[in-house]
Design an enzyme around this catalytic site. Structure first.
Site, mmCIF file in Angstrom:
data_model
loop_
_atom_site.group_PDB
_atom_site.id
_atom_site.type_symbol
_atom_site.label_atom_id
_atom_site.label_comp_id
_atom_site.label_asym_id
_atom_site.label_seq_id
_atom_site.Cartn_x
_atom_site.Cartn_y
_atom_site.Cartn_z
ATOM 1 N N LEU A 151 119.246 100.754 -33.067
ATOM 2 C CA LEU A 151 118.230 99.748 -32.763
ATOM 3 C C LEU A 151 116.827 100.317 -32.962
ATOM 4 C CD1 LEU A 151 117.348 96.996 -31.366
ATOM 5 C CD2 LEU A 151 117.346 98.293 -29.227
ATOM 6 N N ASP A 195 107.060 87.291 -19.969
ATOM 7 C CA ASP A 195 106.040 86.659 -19.128
ATOM 8 C C ASP A 195 106.600 86.222 -17.777
ATOM 9 O OD1 ASP A 195 103.589 85.719 -18.439
ATOM 10 O OD2 ASP A 195 103.668 83.901 -19.664
ATOM 11 N N HIS A 213 106.310 93.632 -11.688
ATOM 12 C CA HIS A 213 106.410 94.353 -12.959
ATOM 13 C C HIS A 213 107.583 95.340 -12.914
ATOM 14 C CE1 HIS A 213 102.910 92.574 -14.659
ATOM 15 N NE2 HIS A 213 102.056 93.104 -13.802
HETATM 16 C C1 FPP Z 1 103.551 89.359 -18.127
HETATM 17 O O1 FPP Z 1 103.682 88.959 -16.808
HETATM 18 C C2 FPP Z 1 103.952 90.742 -18.265
HETATM 19 C C3 FPP Z 1 103.105 91.772 -18.540
HETATM 20 C C4 FPP Z 1 101.664 91.585 -18.736
HETATM 21 C C5 FPP Z 1 103.594 93.141 -18.636
HETATM 22 C C6 FPP Z 1 104.998 93.322 -19.069
HETATM 23 C C7 FPP Z 1 105.368 94.683 -18.707
HETATM 24 C C8 FPP Z 1 106.545 95.095 -18.199
HETATM 25 C C9 FPP Z 1 107.718 94.237 -18.045
HETATM 26 C C10 FPP Z 1 106.718 96.511 -17.724
HETATM 27 C C11 FPP Z 1 106.124 97.617 -18.495
HETATM 28 C C12 FPP Z 1 106.712 97.836 -19.821
HETATM 29 C C13 FPP Z 1 107.435 98.908 -20.209
HETATM 30 C C14 FPP Z 1 107.797 99.082 -21.628
HETATM 31 C C15 FPP Z 1 107.918 99.907 -19.275
HETATM 32 P P1 FPP Z 1 102.408 88.431 -16.036
HETATM 33 O O2 FPP Z 1 101.962 89.511 -15.095
HETATM 34 O O3 FPP Z 1 101.391 87.953 -17.000
HETATM 35 O O4 FPP Z 1 103.043 87.240 -15.238
HETATM 36 P P2 FPP Z 1 102.265 85.981 -14.658
HETATM 37 O O5 FPP Z 1 101.804 85.176 -15.834
HETATM 38 O O6 FPP Z 1 103.301 85.297 -13.855
HETATM 39 O O7 FPP Z 1 101.140 86.536 -13.821
#
Ligand code: FPP
Length: 235
Positions: free
Chosen positions: A124, A13, A30
């Protein structure tokens, strides 16, 4: 390390807030998040963690802007294309948790192919949750058991924790020992609801792109020091 968790789950997150902090587009947050995740996967594989589950895209994430969803889908595609060879070489087995059929065609084919390529690997076990929801996973399990009962293949008495677990995406894997959610939010957000029944939980304050291998190593160490009782008493 004293006691390594068999199954670590991570809610990555804070990419959006990280992007805001750096005054750049959310998509770039991201992208930075993928860099962090690459390191964590590598370390988990080298350290001998059994199962690592990552929450990459929830069923609720479709509600985000078209631009952000497209960016995430693009990153997912790039990730699988660029990492699969190295992961396969390291003996990592990839499994997708979630409704793969609901992904765009290209993503669906790419992740299925990654699962097929790594199917026999015994290093893994890397679970990537895509189009995943914990409640939906439980309902899917209930439906499958109900179907079996209606067809007379099982009796009601046969439905116990063991039978239920067999219907989950994680059917042959241990339950989650350690759940880590970055960015300081203290919620489980529909991730591995059943599997987290006895999970220890850690909520590091840093945003996901800033979460380093060293922080991860320390979190694994904190887990090793915790005393787990599973509802019983110590001693
Ligand atoms: C939360 O941050 C994160 C996500 C919703 C996506 C997580 C995805 C990745 C790290 C990349 C894609 C994954 C792979 C496997 C390649 P948020 O956007 O909710 O953060 P915020 O709460 O600060 O807005």
């Amino acid at each position: 390390m004293s006691q390594l968790p068999k199954h670590v789950a991570i809610i990555m997150d804070g990419n959006g807030r990280w992007a805001k902090q750096h005054k750049i587009a959310t998509a770039l947050g991201h992208r930075k998040g993928v860099e962090a995740l690459r390191e964590i996967i590598r370390y988990s594989s080298d350290t001998g963690i059994g199962v690592l589950s990552l929450y990459a895209f929830s069923t609720e994430n479709w509600k985000r802007s078209r631009e952000e969803v497209d960016a995430l889908m693009g990153l997912i595609l790039d990730f699988f294309k660029s990492e699969i060879e190295e992961l396969h070489q390291k003996g990592v087995r990839i499994r997708i948790l979630g409704d793969v059929e609901g992904l765009p065609e290209k993503q669906m084919r790419t992740v299925r192919s990654a699962e097929d390529t790594t199917r026999n690997n015994i290093g893994l076990q890397l679970n990537i949750a895509l189009n995943y929801g914990g409640q939906a996973e439980i309902i899917r399990a209930v439906k499958s058991l109900s179907n079996k009962a209606m067809r007379g293949e099982i009796q009601l008495e046969d439905i116990d924790e063991q039978a239920f677990q067999k219907e989950l995406y994680t059917h042959d894997q241990p339950m989650v020992d350690l759940l880590i959610r970055t960015s300081g939010e203290m919620r489980i957000s529909n991730f591995l609801l059943y599997q987290c029944a006895y999970a220890e939980m850690l909520f590091p304050q840093v945003l996901w792109p800033d979460y380093t291998v060293e922080m991860y190593r320390q979190d694994l160490q904190k887990f090793g020091k915790r005393e787990r009782r599973f509802g019983g008493r110590e001693g």
